[in-house]
Design a protein around this motif. Structure first.
Motif, PDB file in Angstrom:
ATOM      1  N   PHE A 136       0.834  -1.214   0.000  1.00 53.43           N
ATOM      2  CA  PHE A 136       0.000   0.000   0.000  1.00 53.43           C
ATOM      3  C   PHE A 136       0.862   1.255   0.000  1.00 53.43           C
ATOM      4  CE2 PHE A 136      -1.861   3.437   2.542  1.00 53.43           C
ATOM      5  CZ  PHE A 136      -2.954   3.751   1.746  1.00 53.43           C
ATOM      6  N   LEU A 137       1.968   1.251   0.751  1.00 51.80           N
ATOM      7  CA  LEU A 137       2.837   2.434   0.785  1.00 51.80           C
ATOM      8  C   LEU A 137       3.446   2.712  -0.587  1.00 51.80           C
ATOM      9  CD1 LEU A 137       4.810   2.271   4.159  1.00 51.80           C
ATOM     10  CD2 LEU A 137       3.116   3.959   3.435  1.00 51.80           C
ATOM     11  N   GLY A 138       3.754   1.634  -1.327  1.00 47.35           N
ATOM     12  CA  GLY A 138       4.272   1.825  -2.675  1.00 47.35           C
ATOM     13  C   GLY A 138       3.261   2.492  -3.571  1.00 47.35           C
ATOM     14  N   LYS A 139       1.990   2.088  -3.442  1.00 47.50           N
ATOM     15  CA  LYS A 139       0.933   2.723  -4.233  1.00 47.50           C
ATOM     16  C   LYS A 139       0.761   4.187  -3.837  1.00 47.50           C
ATOM     17  CE  LYS A 139      -1.719  -1.551  -4.819  1.00 47.50           C
ATOM     18  NZ  LYS A 139      -2.999  -2.245  -4.548  1.00 47.50           N
ATOM     19  N   ALA A 140       0.822   4.463  -2.533  1.00 45.65           N
ATOM     20  CA  ALA A 140       0.679   5.840  -2.060  1.00 45.65           C
ATOM     21  C   ALA A 140       1.838   6.702  -2.551  1.00 45.65           C
ATOM     22  CB  ALA A 140       0.596   5.865  -0.532  1.00 45.65           C
ATOM     23  N   ALA A 141       3.058   6.148  -2.527  1.00 41.90           N
ATOM     24  CA  ALA A 141       4.229   6.891  -2.995  1.00 41.90           C
ATOM     25  C   ALA A 141       4.101   7.226  -4.475  1.00 41.90           C
ATOM     26  CB  ALA A 141       5.497   6.075  -2.746  1.00 41.90           C
ATOM     27  N   THR A 142       3.689   6.228  -5.271  1.00 46.57           N
ATOM     28  CA  THR A 142       3.520   6.445  -6.703  1.00 46.57           C
ATOM     29  C   THR A 142       2.468   7.513  -6.970  1.00 46.57           C
ATOM     30  OG1 THR A 142       4.166   4.166  -7.191  1.00 46.57           O
ATOM     31  CG2 THR A 142       2.903   5.334  -8.875  1.00 46.57           C
ATOM     32  N   ALA A 143       1.356   7.447  -6.244  1.00 48.91           N
ATOM     33  CA  ALA A 143       0.299   8.447  -6.421  1.00 48.91           C
ATOM     34  C   ALA A 143       0.814   9.843  -6.097  1.00 48.91           C
ATOM     35  CB  ALA A 143      -0.897   8.104  -5.537  1.00 48.91           C
ATOM     36  N   ASN A 144       1.556   9.979  -5.002  1.00 46.87           N
ATOM     37  CA  ASN A 144       2.108  11.286  -4.630  1.00 46.87           C
ATOM     38  C   ASN A 144       3.016  11.832  -5.725  1.00 46.87           C
ATOM     39  OD1 ASN A 144       1.854  12.465  -1.595  1.00 46.87           O
ATOM     40  ND2 ASN A 144       1.451  10.268  -1.628  1.00 46.87           N
ATOM     41  N   LEU A 145       3.880  10.986  -6.278  1.00 45.88           N
ATOM     42  CA  LEU A 145       4.802  11.450  -7.317  1.00 45.88           C
ATOM     43  C   LEU A 145       4.058  11.815  -8.596  1.00 45.88           C
ATOM     44  CD1 LEU A 145       7.750   8.932  -6.791  1.00 45.88           C
ATOM     45  CD2 LEU A 145       7.704  11.355  -6.198  1.00 45.88           C
ATOM     46  N   LEU A 146       3.066  11.000  -8.960  1.00 41.36           N
ATOM     47  CA  LEU A 146       2.312  11.300 -10.184  1.00 41.36           C
ATOM     48  C   LEU A 146       1.485  12.573 -10.045  1.00 41.36           C
ATOM     49  CD1 LEU A 146       1.164   7.734 -11.315  1.00 41.36           C
ATOM     50  CD2 LEU A 146       2.965   9.151 -12.297  1.00 41.36           C
ATOM     51  N   TYR A 147       1.078  12.910  -8.816  1.00 41.11           N
ATOM     52  CA  TYR A 147       0.388  14.184  -8.588  1.00 41.11           C
ATOM     53  C   TYR A 147       1.387  15.344  -8.587  1.00 41.11           C
ATOM     54  CZ  TYR A 147      -3.639  11.408  -7.072  1.00 41.11           C
ATOM     55  OH  TYR A 147      -4.681  10.523  -6.996  1.00 41.11           O
ATOM     56  N   ALA A 148       2.602  15.079  -8.087  1.00 43.05           N
ATOM     57  CA  ALA A 148       3.594  16.147  -7.950  1.00 43.05           C
ATOM     58  C   ALA A 148       4.088  16.653  -9.308  1.00 43.05           C
ATOM     59  CB  ALA A 148       4.784  15.651  -7.129  1.00 43.05           C
ATOM     60  N   PHE A 149       4.295  15.758 -10.269  1.00 45.15           N
ATOM     61  CA  PHE A 149       4.946  16.135 -11.517  1.00 45.15           C
ATOM     62  C   PHE A 149       4.199  17.208 -12.303  1.00 45.15           C
ATOM     63  CE2 PHE A 149       6.845  11.633 -11.448  1.00 45.15           C
ATOM     64  CZ  PHE A 149       7.873  12.058 -10.637  1.00 45.15           C
ATOM     65  N   PRO A 150       2.898  17.048 -12.573  1.00 48.84           N
ATOM     66  CA  PRO A 150       2.226  18.123 -13.325  1.00 48.84           C
ATOM     67  C   PRO A 150       2.185  19.443 -12.562  1.00 48.84           C
ATOM     68  CG  PRO A 150       0.634  16.478 -12.576  1.00 48.84           C
ATOM     69  CD  PRO A 150       1.988  15.917 -12.326  1.00 48.84           C
ATOM     70  N   LEU A 151       2.105  19.359 -11.228  1.00 41.35           N
ATOM     71  CA  LEU A 151       2.085  20.586 -10.429  1.00 41.35           C
ATOM     72  C   LEU A 151       3.432  21.306 -10.493  1.00 41.35           C
ATOM     73  CD1 LEU A 151       0.087  19.275  -7.344  1.00 41.35           C
ATOM     74  CD2 LEU A 151      -0.685  20.995  -8.991  1.00 41.35           C
ATOM     75  N   LEU A 152       4.535  20.557 -10.383  1.00 41.79           N
ATOM     76  CA  LEU A 152       5.862  21.176 -10.483  1.00 41.79           C
ATOM     77  C   LEU A 152       6.105  21.733 -11.882  1.00 41.79           C
ATOM     78  CD1 LEU A 152       8.025  18.613  -8.449  1.00 41.79           C
ATOM     79  CD2 LEU A 152       7.198  20.855  -7.722  1.00 41.79           C
ATOM     80  N   PHE A 153       5.564  21.056 -12.878  1.00 39.56           N
ATOM     81  CA  PHE A 153       5.686  21.545 -14.249  1.00 39.56           C
ATOM     82  C   PHE A 153       4.927  22.858 -14.401  1.00 39.56           C
ATOM     83  CE2 PHE A 153       6.040  19.618 -18.779  1.00 39.56           C
ATOM     84  CZ  PHE A 153       6.955  20.597 -19.097  1.00 39.56           C
ATOM     85  N   LEU A 154       3.711  22.927 -13.844  1.00 38.55           N
ATOM     86  CA  LEU A 154       2.943  24.170 -13.871  1.00 38.55           C
ATOM     87  C   LEU A 154       3.682  25.289 -13.148  1.00 38.55           C
ATOM     88  CD1 LEU A 154      -0.719  22.975 -13.181  1.00 38.55           C
ATOM     89  CD2 LEU A 154       0.088  24.157 -15.224  1.00 38.55           C
ATOM     90  N   ALA A 155       4.335  24.940 -12.036  1.00 39.61           N
ATOM     91  CA  ALA A 155       5.032  25.943 -11.236  1.00 39.61           C
ATOM     92  C   ALA A 155       6.204  26.567 -11.982  1.00 39.61           C
ATOM     93  CB  ALA A 155       5.520  25.326  -9.931  1.00 39.61           C
ATOM     94  N   ALA A 156       6.706  25.878 -13.014  1.00 37.38           N
ATOM     95  CA  ALA A 156       7.844  26.401 -13.777  1.00 37.38           C
ATOM     96  C   ALA A 156       7.426  27.457 -14.790  1.00 37.38           C
ATOM     97  CB  ALA A 156       8.558  25.249 -14.493  1.00 37.38           C
ATOM     98  N   HIS A 157       6.131  27.718 -14.907  1.00 38.29           N
ATOM     99  CA  HIS A 157       5.632  28.697 -15.864  1.00 38.29           C
ATOM    100  C   HIS A 157       5.097  29.932 -15.143  1.00 38.29           C
ATOM    101  CE1 HIS A 157       5.633  24.849 -17.988  1.00 38.29           C
ATOM    102  NE2 HIS A 157       5.752  25.555 -19.107  1.00 38.29           N
TER     103      HIS A 157
END
Length: 200
Positions: A136-157
């Motif tokens: 379950f922790l692996g799934k939670a970690a993956t979800a956190n990273l997949l949510y983080a990437f588009p947000l960090l990409f947006l933050a670069a603009h």
């Protein structure tokens, strides 16, 4: 325990909706890299990331709700997740959207587990065990990273959304990396326990 039960009940079905979503996510990996590193079509690249995060949640939900779990799905889903994480980290690091350490830490964890399981899986198979189920922790970690990437990409603009996206994106990224390593340690502990029990 729930994951082990699912693994035991998984069938050999190939043509299922969850498997199709996982394949779709896999096809999005080269598309994302091309959009980021080629034409630098950032809007479309962010859309691909968001679709990947949504389908990662949806395929598991549908597999359980429609009783469409399968052995192929249990291989495709984590494979698509790993490839997406690595490809996204490389693309964002090359574009200097994220610092190098955010690329190194998750990739180092995956390399560590690849080397560990290369030595341990043959031992487990000889004793009748398969690969350990996704924690379950692996799934939670993956979800956190997949949510983080588009947000960090947006933050670069530039835009009103940049600062909120940066704050939330880094929160997801830090938690994701920490949980990613924690889950990796738990996999190692679990496998060592299996090996000890098998030897006894």
């Amino acid at each position: 325990m729930a994951d082990q039960t699912e693994a035991g009940q998984a069938g050999d079905r190939v043509w299922t909706v969850p498997n199709a979503l996982s394949v779709l996510r896999l096809l999005g990996v080269p598309l994302f890299l091309w959009l980021v590193l080629g034409p630098k079509a950032d809007g479309w690249a962010i859309a691909v990331l968001m679709i990947a995060g949504f389908t990662d949640w949806l395929d598991g939900k549908l597999a359980r709700a429609w009783n469409q779990t399968s052995k192929l799905g249990q291989l495709l889903d984590p494979a698509a997740d790993r490839l997406y994480i690595v490809a996204t980290l490389i693309g964002l690091a090359v574009r200097e959207v994220i610092p190098l350490w955010l690329l190194v830490l998750p990739v180092a964890r995956d390399l560590f587990l690849v080397v560990f399981f290369a030595f341990v899986l043959p031992v487990l198979r000889r004793r009748g065990y398969g690969p350990p189920p996704v924690h379950f922790l692996g799934k939670a970690a993956t979800a956190n990273l997949l949510y983080a990437f588009p947000l960090l990409f947006l933050a670069a603009h530039d835009g009103w959304y940049a600062d909120p996206a940066r704050i939330v994106g880094w929160a997801f990224a830090v938690w994701g990396v920490a949980l990613y390593w924690w889950a990796g340690v738990l996999y190692v502990v679990h496998v060592r326990q299996l090996v000890r029990e098998a030897k006894r």
